[in-house]
Scaffold this active site. Structure first.
Site, PDB file in Angstrom:
ATOM      1  N   GLY A  16      -0.999   5.745  -4.350  1.00 20.26           N
ATOM      2  CA  GLY A  16      -0.395   7.314  -3.398  1.00 20.26           C
ATOM      3  C   GLY A  16      -0.164   8.147  -2.397  1.00 20.26           C
ATOM      4  O   GLY A  16      -0.227   8.970  -2.523  1.00 20.26           O
ATOM      5  N   ASN A  18       0.968   7.783   0.035  1.00 23.52           N
ATOM      6  CA  ASN A  18       1.794   8.297   1.234  1.00 23.52           C
ATOM      7  C   ASN A  18       2.491   9.384   0.678  1.00 23.52           C
ATOM      8  O   ASN A  18       2.790  10.153   1.432  1.00 23.52           O
ATOM      9  CB  ASN A  18       2.402   6.573   1.210  1.00 23.52           C
ATOM     10  CG  ASN A  18       2.328   6.307   2.820  1.00 23.52           C
ATOM     11  OD1 ASN A  18       2.266   6.766   3.824  1.00 23.52           O
ATOM     12  ND2 ASN A  18       2.084   4.558   2.361  1.00 23.52           N
ATOM     13  N   LYS A  69      17.644  -4.706 -16.221  1.00 20.72           N
ATOM     14  CA  LYS A  69      17.745  -3.321 -14.542  1.00 20.72           C
ATOM     15  C   LYS A  69      18.336  -2.684 -14.439  1.00 20.72           C
ATOM     16  O   LYS A  69      18.376  -1.798 -14.117  1.00 20.72           O
ATOM     17  CB  LYS A  69      17.916  -5.032 -13.450  1.00 20.72           C
ATOM     18  CG  LYS A  69      17.125  -4.091 -11.930  1.00 20.72           C
ATOM     19  CD  LYS A  69      17.055  -5.296 -10.648  1.00 20.72           C
ATOM     20  CE  LYS A  69      16.943  -4.235  -9.145  1.00 20.72           C
ATOM     21  NZ  LYS A  69      15.345  -4.396  -9.230  1.00 20.72           N
ATOM     22  N   MET A  94       6.712  -0.727  -6.747  1.00 20.77           N
ATOM     23  CA  MET A  94       6.672  -2.277  -6.142  1.00 20.77           C
ATOM     24  C   MET A  94       8.524  -2.619  -7.285  1.00 20.77           C
ATOM     25  O   MET A  94       7.571  -3.911  -7.843  1.00 20.77           O
ATOM     26  CB  MET A  94       5.040  -2.515  -6.884  1.00 20.77           C
ATOM     27  CG  MET A  94       4.250  -2.504  -6.133  1.00 20.77           C
ATOM     28  SD  MET A  94       4.512  -2.843  -3.963  1.00 20.77           S
ATOM     29  CE  MET A  94       4.007  -4.416  -4.807  1.00 20.77           C
ATOM     30  N   ARG A  95       8.802  -2.546  -6.948  1.00 15.42           N
ATOM     31  CA  ARG A  95      10.374  -2.160  -7.603  1.00 15.42           C
ATOM     32  C   ARG A  95      11.150  -2.768  -6.680  1.00 15.42           C
ATOM     33  O   ARG A  95      10.950  -2.055  -5.979  1.00 15.42           O
ATOM     34  CB  ARG A  95      11.041  -2.515  -8.954  1.00 15.42           C
ATOM     35  CG  ARG A  95      10.179  -1.218 -10.013  1.00 15.42           C
ATOM     36  CD  ARG A  95       9.382  -3.018 -10.538  1.00 15.42           C
ATOM     37  NE  ARG A  95       9.814  -3.497 -11.816  1.00 15.42           N
ATOM     38  CZ  ARG A  95      10.107  -5.221 -11.693  1.00 15.42           C
ATOM     39  NH1 ARG A  95       8.396  -5.234 -11.443  1.00 15.42           N
ATOM     40  NH2 ARG A  95      10.949  -5.952 -11.915  1.00 15.42           N
ATOM     41  N   HIS A 113       6.872   0.227   5.409  1.00 18.18           N
ATOM     42  CA  HIS A 113       6.288  -0.871   5.161  1.00 18.18           C
ATOM     43  C   HIS A 113       5.063  -1.339   5.747  1.00 18.18           C
ATOM     44  O   HIS A 113       5.105  -1.122   7.269  1.00 18.18           O
ATOM     45  CB  HIS A 113       7.119  -1.881   5.139  1.00 18.18           C
ATOM     46  CG  HIS A 113       6.896  -3.132   4.975  1.00 18.18           C
ATOM     47  ND1 HIS A 113       6.569  -4.105   3.592  1.00 18.18           N
ATOM     48  CD2 HIS A 113       6.666  -4.013   5.746  1.00 18.18           C
ATOM     49  CE1 HIS A 113       6.259  -5.438   4.041  1.00 18.18           C
ATOM     50  NE2 HIS A 113       5.854  -5.242   5.113  1.00 18.18           N
TER      51      HIS A 113
HETATM   52  C1  GRF Z   1       0.991   1.206   1.833  1.00 14.71           C
HETATM   53  O1  GRF Z   1       0.830   0.086   2.330  1.00 14.71           O
HETATM   54  C2  GRF Z   1       2.582   1.150   1.764  1.00 14.71           C
HETATM   55  O2  GRF Z   1       3.222   1.055   3.075  1.00 14.71           O
HETATM   56  C3  GRF Z   1       3.435  -0.286   0.965  1.00 14.71           C
HETATM   57  O3  GRF Z   1       2.165   0.183   0.158  1.00 14.71           O
HETATM   58  C4  GRF Z   1       1.531   0.875   0.174  1.00 14.71           C
HETATM   59  C5  GRF Z   1       1.582   1.920  -0.759  1.00 14.71           C
HETATM   60  O4  GRF Z   1      -0.138   2.566  -0.831  1.00 14.71           O
HETATM   61  N1  GRF Z   1       4.687  -0.336   0.762  1.00 14.71           N
HETATM   62  P1  GRF Z   1       0.138   4.032  -1.590  1.00 14.71           P
HETATM   63  O5  GRF Z   1      -0.251   3.704  -3.132  1.00 14.71           O
HETATM   64  O6  GRF Z   1       0.970   5.074  -0.605  1.00 14.71           O
HETATM   65  O7  GRF Z   1      -1.024   4.913  -0.468  1.00 14.71           O
END
Ligand code: GRF
Length: 221
Positions: A16, A18, A69, A94-95, A113
């Site tokens: 987390g 981000n 789902k 991750m889904r 991404h």
């Molecule tokens: C990041 O590299 C994002 O771009 C990708 O998954 C990673 C998540 O990292 N989709 P975090 O959980 O935000 O540290």
């Protein structure tokens, strides 16, 4: 700026960082969005702790508890609706979300991404970039469509790939840019500075050196 702030729901599965960038941005008085809730499909995700520490509602909707789902996503939508979420930010979630889920938030689901899309979609983007021998890598914030990392691009940031890089060092360099880019992209979309034209977006804003976006006079209302 009006006091009304857009309500974000952030979907996570892991660390987390981000999410943290969005939480930190939302602490700024002039940031036009707030994190209304954080939902993880992984009960042990550290992102949940980050949300709690920021005083933000943190919920677990574990996909493993659902046979279909559609049921998992219905539960997810239930939490988001209850929190009054208007925009959904995928942040290491991750889904894959379905077309049906997207219909409930038309044009309002974003993802970050770790590659310069359309290069290297899917898993292990940084490893793919290293293996392909690119000299420039980066990250992309895009609208989510029914494909994997295929939606219209909102914002991108580039970093160099250095000869001594491994996956960890390249990922760290990209991640630092992600933390700058995601809040910026959120600021742009929720203020209406981004218009969609098929796969292309038009961004009507002036972005200052410190990563702040100012509306241009010609921007749509
Ligand atoms: C990041 O590299 C994002 O771009 C990708 O998954 C990673 C998540 O990292 N989709 P975090 O959980 O935000 O540290």
């Amino acid at each position: 700026m009006s006091a009304r702030r857009a309500r974000l729901g952030v979907l996570v599965s892991g660390g987390g960082s981000n999410l943290q960038a969005l939480l930190d941005a939302a602490r700024q008085e002039d940031f036009p969005a707030e994190v209304a809730c954080v939902v993880s499909n992984v009960p042990t995700a550290y992102a949940l702790e980050r949300a709690r520490q920021a005083g933000v509602r943190a919920e677990v909707v574990d996909h493993k508890h659902f046979g279909a789902k559609a049921d998992f996503e219905a539960a997810l939508r239930g939490v988001l609706a209850d929190a009054g979420v208007e925009w959904v930010c995928l942040a290491g979630f991750m889904r894959l979300v379905s077309a049906d889920f997207l219909k409930h938030f038309p044009g309002r689901v974003l993802n970050i991404h770790p590659s310069l899309l359309p290069a290297f979609p899917g898993l292990h983007a940084q490893r793919q970039a290293l293996e392909r021998g690119v000299k420039v890598a980066g990250c992309t914030v895009h609208y989510v469509d029914a494909g994997t990392d295929t939606g219209p691009i909102i914002a991108q940031a580039a970093v160099p790939v250095l000869p001594e890089d491994d996956e960890a060092s390249l990922s760290a360099r990209i991640l630092a840019e992600e933390h700058r880019l995601y809040p910026l992209a959120v600021r742009l979309v929720v203020t209406g500075a981004v218009t969609l034209d098929g796969l292309r977006t038009r961004v009507d804003a002036i972005v200052t050196g410190d990563g702040r976006a100012l509306r241009s006079p010609g921007a749509p209302k």
